[in-house]
Write a protein that holds these residues in place. Structure first.
Motif, PDB file in Angstrom:
ATOM      1  N   SER A  44       7.151  -9.131  -6.152  1.00  0.00           N
ATOM      2  CA  SER A  44       5.920  -8.553  -6.654  1.00  0.00           C
ATOM      3  C   SER A  44       4.678  -7.905  -5.221  1.00  0.00           C
ATOM      4  CB  SER A  44       5.560  -8.276  -8.172  1.00  0.00           C
ATOM      5  OG  SER A  44       5.029  -9.720  -7.948  1.00  0.00           O
ATOM      6  N   GLY A  45       4.634  -8.271  -4.644  1.00  0.00           N
ATOM      7  CA  GLY A  45       3.557  -8.266  -3.659  1.00  0.00           C
ATOM      8  C   GLY A  45       3.506  -6.146  -3.294  1.00  0.00           C
ATOM      9  N   CYS A  46       2.289  -5.823  -3.628  1.00  0.00           N
ATOM     10  CA  CYS A  46       2.230  -4.375  -3.163  1.00  0.00           C
ATOM     11  C   CYS A  46       2.059  -4.480  -1.446  1.00  0.00           C
ATOM     12  CB  CYS A  46       1.000  -3.865  -3.637  1.00  0.00           C
ATOM     13  SG  CYS A  46       0.679  -1.893  -3.662  1.00  0.00           S
ATOM     14  N   ILE A  47       2.987  -3.031  -1.127  1.00  0.00           N
ATOM     15  CA  ILE A  47       3.536  -2.213  -0.154  1.00  0.00           C
ATOM     16  C   ILE A  47       1.647  -2.068   0.220  1.00  0.00           C
ATOM     17  CG2 ILE A  47       4.047  -1.878   1.457  1.00  0.00           C
ATOM     18  CD1 ILE A  47       7.121  -2.494   0.087  1.00  0.00           C
ATOM     19  N   LEU A  48       0.702  -2.188   1.448  1.00  0.00           N
ATOM     20  CA  LEU A  48      -0.049  -1.829   2.025  1.00  0.00           C
ATOM     21  C   LEU A  48      -0.299  -0.604   2.880  1.00  0.00           C
ATOM     22  CD1 LEU A  48      -2.395  -4.796   1.961  1.00  0.00           C
ATOM     23  CD2 LEU A  48      -1.887  -3.270   0.438  1.00  0.00           C
ATOM     24  N   ALA A  49       0.936  -0.955   3.637  1.00  0.00           N
ATOM     25  CA  ALA A  49       1.271   0.001   4.779  1.00  0.00           C
ATOM     26  C   ALA A  49       2.625  -0.464   6.010  1.00  0.00           C
ATOM     27  CB  ALA A  49      -0.188  -0.302   6.269  1.00  0.00           C
ATOM     28  N   PRO A  50       3.679   0.226   5.183  1.00  0.00           N
ATOM     29  CA  PRO A  50       4.619   0.318   5.733  1.00  0.00           C
ATOM     30  C   PRO A  50       5.184   0.974   7.191  1.00  0.00           C
ATOM     31  CG  PRO A  50       4.868   2.928   4.735  1.00  0.00           C
ATOM     32  CD  PRO A  50       3.527   1.099   4.421  1.00  0.00           C
ATOM     33  N   SER A  51       5.416   0.432   8.398  1.00  0.00           N
ATOM     34  CA  SER A  51       5.784   0.907   9.424  1.00  0.00           C
ATOM     35  C   SER A  51       5.990   2.297   9.844  1.00  0.00           C
ATOM     36  CB  SER A  51       6.328  -0.247  10.798  1.00  0.00           C
ATOM     37  OG  SER A  51       7.873   0.078  10.270  1.00  0.00           O
ATOM     38  N   ILE A  59      10.712   3.743   2.910  1.00  0.00           N
ATOM     39  CA  ILE A  59       9.746   2.969   1.684  1.00  0.00           C
ATOM     40  C   ILE A  59       8.199   3.350   2.442  1.00  0.00           C
ATOM     41  CG2 ILE A  59       8.661   0.665   2.501  1.00  0.00           C
ATOM     42  CD1 ILE A  59      11.509   0.036   3.760  1.00  0.00           C
ATOM     43  N   LYS A  60       6.954   3.664   0.898  1.00  0.00           N
ATOM     44  CA  LYS A  60       6.194   3.863   1.173  1.00  0.00           C
ATOM     45  C   LYS A  60       4.643   2.804   0.473  1.00  0.00           C
ATOM     46  CE  LYS A  60       8.277   8.579  -0.870  1.00  0.00           C
ATOM     47  NZ  LYS A  60       7.654   9.426  -1.209  1.00  0.00           N
ATOM     48  N   GLU A  67      11.116  -2.988  -4.371  1.00  0.00           N
ATOM     49  CA  GLU A  67      11.349  -1.537  -3.722  1.00  0.00           C
ATOM     50  C   GLU A  67      11.488  -1.396  -2.455  1.00  0.00           C
ATOM     51  OE1 GLU A  67       9.068   0.557  -8.020  1.00  0.00           O
ATOM     52  OE2 GLU A  67       7.941  -0.338  -6.693  1.00  0.00           O
ATOM     53  N   GLY A  68      10.928  -2.293  -1.672  1.00  0.00           N
ATOM     54  CA  GLY A  68      10.893  -1.575  -0.386  1.00  0.00           C
ATOM     55  C   GLY A  68      12.661  -2.180   0.479  1.00  0.00           C
ATOM     56  N   ALA A  70      14.893  -3.022  -1.558  1.00  0.00           N
ATOM     57  CA  ALA A  70      16.136  -2.117  -2.730  1.00  0.00           C
ATOM     58  C   ALA A  70      16.923  -0.764  -0.869  1.00  0.00           C
ATOM     59  CB  ALA A  70      16.140  -1.673  -3.181  1.00  0.00           C
ATOM     60  N   LEU A  71      15.684  -0.507  -0.444  1.00  0.00           N
ATOM     61  CA  LEU A  71      15.873   0.934   0.200  1.00  0.00           C
ATOM     62  C   LEU A  71      16.681   0.117   1.157  1.00  0.00           C
ATOM     63  CD1 LEU A  71      12.636   2.943  -0.192  1.00  0.00           C
ATOM     64  CD2 LEU A  71      15.125   3.373  -1.089  1.00  0.00           C
ATOM     65  N   PHE A  72      15.589  -1.242   2.057  1.00  0.00           N
ATOM     66  CA  PHE A  72      16.194  -1.694   3.386  1.00  0.00           C
ATOM     67  C   PHE A  72      16.389  -3.392   2.946  1.00  0.00           C
ATOM     68  CE2 PHE A  72      15.850  -3.208   7.757  1.00  0.00           C
ATOM     69  CZ  PHE A  72      17.204  -2.799   8.397  1.00  0.00           C
ATOM     70  N   PRO A  73      17.283  -4.287   3.241  1.00  0.00           N
ATOM     71  CA  PRO A  73      17.044  -5.082   3.188  1.00  0.00           C
ATOM     72  C   PRO A  73      16.651  -6.097   3.970  1.00  0.00           C
ATOM     73  CG  PRO A  73      19.236  -4.186   2.372  1.00  0.00           C
ATOM     74  CD  PRO A  73      18.437  -3.296   2.747  1.00  0.00           C
ATOM     75  N   ASP A  74      16.569  -5.786   4.655  1.00  0.00           N
ATOM     76  CA  ASP A  74      16.277  -6.930   5.945  1.00  0.00           C
ATOM     77  C   ASP A  74      14.468  -6.414   6.664  1.00  0.00           C
ATOM     78  OD1 ASP A  74      18.328  -7.966   6.805  1.00  0.00           O
ATOM     79  OD2 ASP A  74      19.173  -6.575   7.710  1.00  0.00           O
ATOM     80  N   LEU A  75      14.116  -6.064   5.843  1.00  0.00           N
ATOM     81  CA  LEU A  75      12.337  -5.614   5.769  1.00  0.00           C
ATOM     82  C   LEU A  75      12.208  -6.529   5.974  1.00  0.00           C
ATOM     83  CD1 LEU A  75      10.515  -2.800   5.646  1.00  0.00           C
ATOM     84  CD2 LEU A  75       9.961  -3.713   3.443  1.00  0.00           C
ATOM     85  N   ILE A  76      11.014  -6.930   7.410  1.00  0.00           N
ATOM     86  CA  ILE A  76      10.198  -7.884   7.584  1.00  0.00           C
ATOM     87  C   ILE A  76       9.384  -7.481   6.731  1.00  0.00           C
ATOM     88  CG2 ILE A  76       9.373  -8.640   9.222  1.00  0.00           C
ATOM     89  CD1 ILE A  76      11.697  -7.135  11.322  1.00  0.00           C
ATOM     90  N   VAL A  77       8.505  -8.560   5.897  1.00  0.00           N
ATOM     91  CA  VAL A  77       7.272  -8.109   5.445  1.00  0.00           C
ATOM     92  C   VAL A  77       6.571  -9.356   5.545  1.00  0.00           C
ATOM     93  CG1 VAL A  77       6.649  -8.592   2.948  1.00  0.00           C
ATOM     94  CG2 VAL A  77       8.465  -7.214   3.135  1.00  0.00           C
ATOM     95  N   ILE A  78       4.898  -8.904   6.020  1.00  0.00           N
ATOM     96  CA  ILE A  78       3.786 -10.464   6.292  1.00  0.00           C
ATOM     97  C   ILE A  78       3.086  -9.751   5.749  1.00  0.00           C
ATOM     98  CG2 ILE A  78       4.815 -10.141   9.340  1.00  0.00           C
ATOM     99  CD1 ILE A  78       2.992  -7.933   9.370  1.00  0.00           C
ATOM    100  N   PRO A  79       1.787 -10.313   5.580  1.00  0.00           N
ATOM    101  CA  PRO A  79       0.207 -10.569   4.620  1.00  0.00           C
ATOM    102  C   PRO A  79      -0.157 -10.332   5.584  1.00  0.00           C
ATOM    103  CG  PRO A  79       0.792 -13.184   5.354  1.00  0.00           C
ATOM    104  CD  PRO A  79       1.849 -12.131   5.888  1.00  0.00           C
ATOM    105  N   PRO A  80      -1.496  -9.752   5.315  1.00  0.00           N
ATOM    106  CA  PRO A  80      -2.474  -8.756   6.304  1.00  0.00           C
ATOM    107  C   PRO A  80      -3.466  -9.676   6.465  1.00  0.00           C
ATOM    108  CG  PRO A  80      -2.949  -9.195   4.238  1.00  0.00           C
ATOM    109  CD  PRO A  80      -2.008  -9.240   3.547  1.00  0.00           C
ATOM    110  N   ASP A  81      -3.850  -8.811   8.188  1.00  0.00           N
ATOM    111  CA  ASP A  81      -4.738  -9.959   8.359  1.00  0.00           C
ATOM    112  C   ASP A  81      -5.735  -9.049   9.204  1.00  0.00           C
ATOM    113  OD1 ASP A  81      -5.966 -11.234  10.522  1.00  0.00           O
ATOM    114  OD2 ASP A  81      -4.551 -11.700  11.654  1.00  0.00           O
ATOM    115  N   PRO A  82      -6.665  -8.788   8.296  1.00  0.00           N
ATOM    116  CA  PRO A  82      -8.031  -7.923   7.978  1.00  0.00           C
ATOM    117  C   PRO A  82      -8.857  -7.567   9.437  1.00  0.00           C
ATOM    118  CG  PRO A  82      -7.934  -8.761   5.972  1.00  0.00           C
ATOM    119  CD  PRO A  82      -7.361  -9.747   7.110  1.00  0.00           C
TER     120      PRO A  82
END
Length: 413
Positions: A44-51, A59-60, A67-68, A70-82
């Motif tokens: 349920s995390g919100c995507i801040l920036a897709p590559s 993916i937006k 949701e991301g 569902a569009l691409f199952p192998d999407l790599i999701v990482i936490p932000p590093d400000p």
């Protein structure tokens, strides 16, 4: 009013897919792959920036992780590093400062430069300056970092041009080509025109950017019904109307709570950490506050908020927390809170008034100054009030979208 025929000397620089691109620059194994930086890596995390690669799958920004995937199952999701993103922001700032003193950040990933008086224009064209900046970014920041650039006679034209050839493009909008460009743009391609504005414009008979340019002021007034009509009438003709910068009016922080917290006592640790962060940022910038605002949005879409004004200025974290907690006790407290937020407003530049500096106030000033100094040297939340301890994993470091106030604090700090 005719289109601005002045020489286009304003440049807009925008890092492509900023957070994700910076992560790919830092990690070779992420390059060329669909990556998304999300506030939380849970479904349920919100995507801040897709590559850039992720965007090709639709993916937006703003989508949920599930949701991301569902569009691409192998999407790599990482936490932000400000800290990474701030570092790149400052490196880019340094590069741009070599071309003009007249520049400012619009956000973590966007800068606007006014090169009208720049010595560089004596020996290079705007496009040559742009290409040189792109090369310096690749050499000095990283070869995977790309930027889109726009050039125009106003900030609006430059920003609009920057969005025409993403990623890594460069475009100019001027008196010679604006008609051709406007005729191929949709209304919502304009920064600041949302679907609601689009409906209003179409109801007034304006269905495209070119029609919006050709419309007279009364037609735009019929659509916007406010001073926005004049702003757009001027803006779309390339005249500067977006050069007003507003100062800071408040300091605030919010946190989306994953746990089931209902009562003020349960929410107290999270509130304390929010207050700690907002109060420290406020003090580091040399402000005190008279107003405290607390708001809560609930799991079932309800919303509550309340503000209170203090007779004397607030600067000590403990006093601010007492005020904020007292406000929170007036909330309904009947269902789980989704997001809790605190804001300090009616801020005034300067230390607490001298007339208030009695013994207890002097002690508070010294204590808060010492705590702020330690936290600045050893890292955020190194030394905090005891009531924040249960929330030590909450209120993580974040960079706000659409504003630069937090970046100003970081840069000046």
């Amino acid at each position: 009013m005719l289109f601005n025929a002045a020489c286009p000397t304003v440049m807009h620089v925008d890092i492509n897919s900023c957070f994700a691109t910076i992560e790919q620059q830092a990690n070779l194994f992420l390059r060329g792959k669909p990556v998304a930086v999300a506030a939380y890596t849970t479904s349920s995390g919100c995507i801040l920036a897709p590559s850039i690669e992720a965007k090709r799958y639709g993916i937006k920004t703003g989508m949920r992780v599930y949701e991301g995937r569902a569009l691409f199952p192998d999407l790599i999701v990482i936490p932000p590093d400000p800290n990474k993103y701030r570092h790149v922001h400052l490196k880019l700032r340094d590069i741009l400062s070599r071309y003009t003193d007249d520049f400012y950040p619009k956000s973590i990933d966007e800068f606007v430069l006014n090169l009208t008086k720049s010595h560089c224009l004596r020996k290079m064209s705007m496009n040559q300056i742009g290409e040189e900046i792109k090369n310096r970014i690749r050499v000095e920041i990283g070869e995977w970092i790309s930027v889109s650039m726009g050039i125009g006679a106003s900030r609006f034209l430059a920003k609009t041009a920057a969005g025409l050839k993403k990623p890594d493009g460069m475009e100019t909008i001027d008196v010679n080509n604006f008609e051709k460009i406007y005729k191929r743009m949709k209304l919502t391609d304009l920064h600041g025109v949302n679907t609601r504005n689009e409906v209003r414009l179409k109801s007034a008979g304006v269905s495209s950017v070119w029609e919006m340019y050709c419309a007279d002021l009364p037609t735009l007034k019929a659509a916007f019904r406010s001073v926005l009509a004049f702003y757009w009438f001027t803006r779309i003709r390339g005249w500067e109307i977006d050069n007003v910068e507003f100062g800071r009016r408040s300091y605030g922080n919010s946190y989306s709570i994953p746990e089931r917290l209902i009562t003020p006592r349960q929410l107290s640790p999270v509130l304390a950490k929010l207050v700690n962060k907002a109060a420290r940022r406020m003090r580091n910038s040399g402000y005190v506050a008279y107003g405290v605002h607390v708001s809560a949005s609930y799991k079932h879409a309800h919303f509550w908020n309340k503000s209170e004004i203090n007779k004397t200025p607030l600067f000590d974290t403990r006093d601010i927390f007492k005020k904020a907690f007292n406000i929170l006790t007036k909330s309904p407290g009947e269902e789980p809170v989704h997001t809790l937020a605190v804001s300090l407003y009616d801020i005034v530049k300067g230390a607490p008034p001298q007339l208030e500096l009695f013994r207890d106030t002097i002690k508070k000033v010294n204590i808060t100054a010492a705590m702020d100094k330690l936290n600045k040297r050893w890292g955020d939340y190194t030394l905090v009030t005891a009531n924040t301890f249960p929330a030590r994993g909450a209120v993580q470091d974040r960079i706000a979208f659409g504003g630069i106030k937090e970046l100003e604090e970081f840069t000046l700090g």
